[in-house]
Design a protein around this motif. Structure first.
Motif, PDB file in Angstrom:
ATOM      1  N   ASP A 196      28.430  -0.434   1.606  1.00 51.45           N
ATOM      2  CA  ASP A 196      27.979  -0.020   0.283  1.00 51.45           C
ATOM      3  C   ASP A 196      26.792   0.928   0.374  1.00 51.45           C
ATOM      4  OD1 ASP A 196      29.874  -1.678  -0.889  1.00 51.45           O
ATOM      5  OD2 ASP A 196      28.551  -3.415  -0.758  1.00 51.45           O
ATOM      6  N   GLY A 197      26.385   1.386  -0.799  1.00 44.49           N
ATOM      7  CA  GLY A 197      25.164   2.178  -0.884  1.00 44.49           C
ATOM      8  C   GLY A 197      25.352   3.606  -0.407  1.00 44.49           C
ATOM      9  N   GLY A 198      24.317   4.379  -0.598  1.00 45.54           N
ATOM     10  CA  GLY A 198      24.359   5.777  -0.181  1.00 45.54           C
ATOM     11  C   GLY A 198      22.964   6.326  -0.034  1.00 45.54           C
ATOM     12  N   PRO A 199      22.826   7.510   0.551  1.00 47.57           N
ATOM     13  CA  PRO A 199      21.498   8.115   0.733  1.00 47.57           C
ATOM     14  C   PRO A 199      21.000   8.760  -0.547  1.00 47.57           C
ATOM     15  CG  PRO A 199      23.184   9.570   1.581  1.00 47.57           C
ATOM     16  CD  PRO A 199      23.899   8.336   1.116  1.00 47.57           C
ATOM     17  N   GLY A 200      19.701   9.013  -0.599  1.00 47.81           N
ATOM     18  CA  GLY A 200      19.110   9.683  -1.750  1.00 47.81           C
ATOM     19  C   GLY A 200      19.141  11.188  -1.573  1.00 47.81           C
ATOM     20  N   GLU A 201      19.137  11.903  -2.685  1.00 49.37           N
ATOM     21  CA  GLU A 201      19.220  13.363  -2.648  1.00 49.37           C
ATOM     22  C   GLU A 201      18.055  14.009  -1.893  1.00 49.37           C
ATOM     23  OE1 GLU A 201      20.718  16.990  -2.863  1.00 49.37           O
ATOM     24  OE2 GLU A 201      21.766  15.149  -3.443  1.00 49.37           O
ATOM     25  N   PRO A 202      16.790  13.589  -2.098  1.00 49.09           N
ATOM     26  CA  PRO A 202      15.707  14.201  -1.318  1.00 49.09           C
ATOM     27  C   PRO A 202      15.867  13.981   0.183  1.00 49.09           C
ATOM     28  CG  PRO A 202      14.820  13.072  -3.229  1.00 49.09           C
ATOM     29  CD  PRO A 202      16.258  12.693  -3.147  1.00 49.09           C
ATOM     30  N   THR A 203      16.451  12.846   0.580  1.00 49.70           N
ATOM     31  CA  THR A 203      16.669  12.577   2.001  1.00 49.70           C
ATOM     32  C   THR A 203      17.713  13.527   2.569  1.00 49.70           C
ATOM     33  OG1 THR A 203      16.155  10.253   1.632  1.00 49.70           O
ATOM     34  CG2 THR A 203      17.262  10.796   3.686  1.00 49.70           C
TER      35      THR A 203
ATOM     36  N   LEU B   6      18.148 -11.530  -9.478  1.00 54.49           N
ATOM     37  CA  LEU B   6      17.963 -12.278  -8.238  1.00 54.49           C
ATOM     38  C   LEU B   6      17.797 -13.773  -8.520  1.00 54.49           C
ATOM     39  CD1 LEU B   6      15.480  -9.873  -6.388  1.00 54.49           C
ATOM     40  CD2 LEU B   6      17.876 -10.243  -5.833  1.00 54.49           C
ATOM     41  N   ARG B   7      17.021 -14.109  -9.524  1.00 56.37           N
ATOM     42  CA  ARG B   7      16.790 -15.518  -9.843  1.00 56.37           C
ATOM     43  C   ARG B   7      18.045 -16.180 -10.415  1.00 56.37           C
ATOM     44  NH1 ARG B   7      11.020 -16.342 -12.697  1.00 56.37           N
ATOM     45  NH2 ARG B   7      11.191 -18.355 -11.661  1.00 56.37           N
ATOM     46  N   ALA B   8      18.947 -15.364 -10.978  1.00 55.21           N
ATOM     47  CA  ALA B   8      20.188 -15.898 -11.533  1.00 55.21           C
ATOM     48  C   ALA B   8      21.276 -16.045 -10.465  1.00 55.21           C
ATOM     49  CB  ALA B   8      20.681 -14.999 -12.662  1.00 55.21           C
ATOM     50  N   GLY B   9      20.941 -15.647  -9.218  1.00 54.07           N
ATOM     51  CA  GLY B   9      21.910 -15.790  -8.133  1.00 54.07           C
ATOM     52  C   GLY B   9      22.718 -14.547  -7.859  1.00 54.07           C
ATOM     53  N   SER B  10      22.448 -13.474  -8.585  1.00 55.39           N
ATOM     54  CA  SER B  10      23.169 -12.214  -8.365  1.00 55.39           C
ATOM     55  C   SER B  10      22.418 -11.354  -7.356  1.00 55.39           C
ATOM     56  CB  SER B  10      23.307 -11.464  -9.688  1.00 55.39           C
ATOM     57  OG  SER B  10      23.989 -10.251  -9.508  1.00 55.39           O
ATOM     58  N   ARG B  11      23.086 -10.341  -6.853  1.00 55.19           N
ATOM     59  CA  ARG B  11      22.451  -9.437  -5.891  1.00 55.19           C
ATOM     60  C   ARG B  11      22.634  -7.989  -6.343  1.00 55.19           C
ATOM     61  NH1 ARG B  11      22.772 -11.953   0.136  1.00 55.19           N
ATOM     62  NH2 ARG B  11      22.361 -14.124  -0.459  1.00 55.19           N
ATOM     63  N   PRO B  12      21.679  -7.479  -7.091  1.00 54.00           N
ATOM     64  CA  PRO B  12      21.788  -6.098  -7.580  1.00 54.00           C
ATOM     65  C   PRO B  12      21.858  -5.112  -6.424  1.00 54.00           C
ATOM     66  CG  PRO B  12      19.570  -6.949  -7.898  1.00 54.00           C
ATOM     67  CD  PRO B  12      20.404  -8.104  -7.474  1.00 54.00           C
ATOM     68  N   MET B  13      22.535  -4.018  -6.669  1.00 49.42           N
ATOM     69  CA  MET B  13      22.726  -3.016  -5.616  1.00 49.42           C
ATOM     70  C   MET B  13      21.496  -2.114  -5.494  1.00 49.42           C
ATOM     71  SD  MET B  13      24.918  -2.249  -3.373  1.00 49.42           S
ATOM     72  CE  MET B  13      24.672  -1.063  -2.061  1.00 49.42           C
ATOM     73  N   PRO B  14      20.921  -1.982  -4.312  1.00 51.91           N
ATOM     74  CA  PRO B  14      19.779  -1.072  -4.122  1.00 51.91           C
ATOM     75  C   PRO B  14      20.173   0.374  -4.409  1.00 51.91           C
ATOM     76  CG  PRO B  14      20.006  -2.562  -2.252  1.00 51.91           C
ATOM     77  CD  PRO B  14      21.249  -2.704  -3.070  1.00 51.91           C
ATOM     78  N   THR B  15      19.169   1.184  -4.686  1.00 50.68           N
ATOM     79  CA  THR B  15      19.416   2.615  -4.920  1.00 50.68           C
ATOM     80  C   THR B  15      19.935   3.278  -3.656  1.00 50.68           C
ATOM     81  OG1 THR B  15      17.537   2.592  -6.432  1.00 50.68           O
ATOM     82  CG2 THR B  15      18.387   4.741  -5.775  1.00 50.68           C
ATOM     83  N   ARG B  16      19.366   2.896  -2.542  1.00 51.70           N
ATOM     84  CA  ARG B  16      19.796   3.436  -1.245  1.00 51.70           C
ATOM     85  C   ARG B  16      19.970   2.280  -0.276  1.00 51.70           C
ATOM     86  NH1 ARG B  16      15.202   6.137   0.753  1.00 51.70           N
ATOM     87  NH2 ARG B  16      13.927   5.322  -0.958  1.00 51.70           N
TER      88      ARG B  16
ATOM     89  N   GLU C  67       0.820  -1.215   0.000  1.00 55.98           N
ATOM     90  CA  GLU C  67       0.000   0.000   0.000  1.00 55.98           C
ATOM     91  C   GLU C  67       0.851   1.261   0.000  1.00 55.98           C
ATOM     92  OE1 GLU C  67      -3.215   0.793  -0.300  1.00 55.98           O
ATOM     93  OE2 GLU C  67      -3.416  -1.282  -0.916  1.00 55.98           O
ATOM     94  N   CYS C  68       1.912   1.282   0.779  1.00 53.39           N
ATOM     95  CA  CYS C  68       2.789   2.454   0.799  1.00 53.39           C
ATOM     96  C   CYS C  68       4.144   2.044   1.338  1.00 53.39           C
ATOM     97  CB  CYS C  68       2.204   3.574   1.662  1.00 53.39           C
ATOM     98  SG  CYS C  68       3.233   5.066   1.653  1.00 53.39           S
ATOM     99  N   LEU C  69       5.201   2.492   0.681  1.00 54.03           N
ATOM    100  CA  LEU C  69       6.563   2.188   1.123  1.00 54.03           C
ATOM    101  C   LEU C  69       7.261   3.442   1.652  1.00 54.03           C
ATOM    102  CD1 LEU C  69       7.624  -0.301  -1.693  1.00 54.03           C
ATOM    103  CD2 LEU C  69       6.889  -0.812   0.634  1.00 54.03           C
ATOM    104  N   ALA C  70       6.483   4.498   1.898  1.00 53.22           N
ATOM    105  CA  ALA C  70       6.992   5.719   2.543  1.00 53.22           C
ATOM    106  C   ALA C  70       8.155   6.325   1.783  1.00 53.22           C
ATOM    107  CB  ALA C  70       7.389   5.424   3.990  1.00 53.22           C
ATOM    108  N   ALA C  71       8.040   6.371   0.457  1.00 54.05           N
ATOM    109  CA  ALA C  71       9.107   6.968  -0.357  1.00 54.05           C
ATOM    110  C   ALA C  71       8.487   7.682  -1.555  1.00 54.05           C
ATOM    111  CB  ALA C  71      10.098   5.902  -0.798  1.00 54.05           C
ATOM    112  N   CYS C  72       7.483   8.509  -1.292  1.00 50.19           N
ATOM    113  CA  CYS C  72       6.759   9.169  -2.373  1.00 50.19           C
ATOM    114  C   CYS C  72       7.677  10.025  -3.243  1.00 50.19           C
ATOM    115  CB  CYS C  72       5.643  10.045  -1.798  1.00 50.19           C
ATOM    116  SG  CYS C  72       4.412   9.124  -0.860  1.00 50.19           S
TER     117      CYS C  72
END
Length: 332
Positions: free
Chosen positions: A194-201, A157-167, A124-129
């Motif tokens: 790894d990873g980093g924060p988003g610009e709006p944050t 993911l199904r191929a066994g890899s782990r893509p990097m999240p945006t944040r 319903e909502c992931l709090a990232a409008c």
């Protein structure tokens, strides 16, 4: 029935020890994550385990486990893919992303692929409008997705890899995530590097720094007091305040007011209950000033339209009866 490992039992004791002895039931939420970390969901055996170690009944544990959506009640895939379809993300294409993934994976809401890799859900909502449309994989964000990029993520993911999240940090399985939600550190090498924060944050942080806004100092190591200690401190504070209270003000004399019938009625001071005689006088004045309600129509509400409608309905009914009688006679 599942027999939980000794490691899980040891961690359960560690979780319970975080709370005062008289508040041990507060450990229920992390304990539910802990059993989910071992089984991949909160099974009936997990509910029984939590109830036993906390001295609760299974109904109490089950009520909590069914209330929060993060506790899964049936086996879940290694990666929980949640697509936001609420207002903002939906306007930006969230529903299209979900529909494409559902067709591509061959599963619907809260269903798991045959290989046990992915469980798809529509959130319903992931709090990232400000990043919409968004989807999460085990609660790590993939921002600004479209059908093509979403399909690319699940295929990796199904191929066994782990893509990097945006944040955020690198992806982990649902069981590994449940261990962290139970309050234990991610033990994978460099997992949180790894990873980093988003610009709006970051925008809010930069505005706070620019205008000198900061959080008042606090001690994160402040211990949680037991209920007995808290009650003792409250009693001590109350005793200290007692002498400082000003003396009670004398009762105010009654002041005459006009009742509904124009007669004078006395209103007693707030500090004393009204005498029966004064209460009866006030009630009588109120009755005299307020006529009882009736079933009559309110003043100013014209009855003309209602009467006209009733007359038309009556005339229509008479006409219908006459026609019916004529038809019956013709048939005879």
């Amino acid at each position: 029935m599942t027999t939980f490992t000794e490691e899980t039992r040891e961690r359960a004791r560690e979780i319970i020890a975080r709370y005062p002895a008289d508040r041990s039931r507060s450990a229920l939420l992390p304990l539910l994550h802990l059993v989910q970390a071992e089984e991949g969901y909160v099974s009936p055996a997990g509910v029984t385990f939590c109830a036993e170690v906390l001295g609760l009944n299974k109904a109490q544990v089950g009520a909590v486990a069914t209330f929060y959506t993060m506790y899964k009640r049936k086996p879940t895939g290694d990666f929980l893919v949640s697509v936001c379809t609420n207002t903002m993300c939906n306007v930006l294409g969230g529903q299209e992303v979900y529909d494409t993934l559902s067709e591509h994976l061959g599963v619907g809401h809260d269903e798991t692929t045959a290989d046990g890799t992915i469980t798809l859900e529509h959130a319903e909502c992931l709090a990232a409008c400000d990043y919409g449309p968004v989807m999460t994989v085990n609660y790590d964000f993939f921002d600004g997705v479209d059908p093509s990029t979403a399909v690319g993520v699940v295929d990796e993911l199904r191929a066994g890899s782990r893509p990097m999240p945006t944040r955020g940090a690198r992806l982990c399985t649902l069981k590994e995530m449940a261990v962290q939600l139970a309050g234990f550190a991610d033990e994978r090498d460099g997992a949180v590097a790894d990873g980093g924060p988003g610009e709006p944050t970051l925008r809010g942080l930069r505005l706070a720094q620019q205008h000198g806004v900061s959080v008042p100092g606090f001690d994160p190591n402040t211990p949680i007091r037991s209920k007995a200690e808290a009650d003792k401190a409250a009693a001590k504070a109350k005793a200290a305040e007692a002498p400082a209270k000003p003396a009670a003000e004398p009762a105010k004399p009654a002041s005459p007011v006009k009742g509904g019938d124009g007669a004078s009625a006395e209103v007693p001071a707030e500090t004393s209950p009204p005498a029966p005689r004064d209460a009866q006088k006030a009630e009588a004045a109120g009755v005299a000033a307020n006529e009882p309600a009736s079933d009559g129509k309110p003043a100013g509400d014209s009855t003309g339209p209602q009467e006209r409608n009733l007359n038309e309905a009556s005339a229509s009914a008479s006409g219908a009866n006459s026609a019916a009688a004529s038809e019956t006679g013709a048939q005879k």
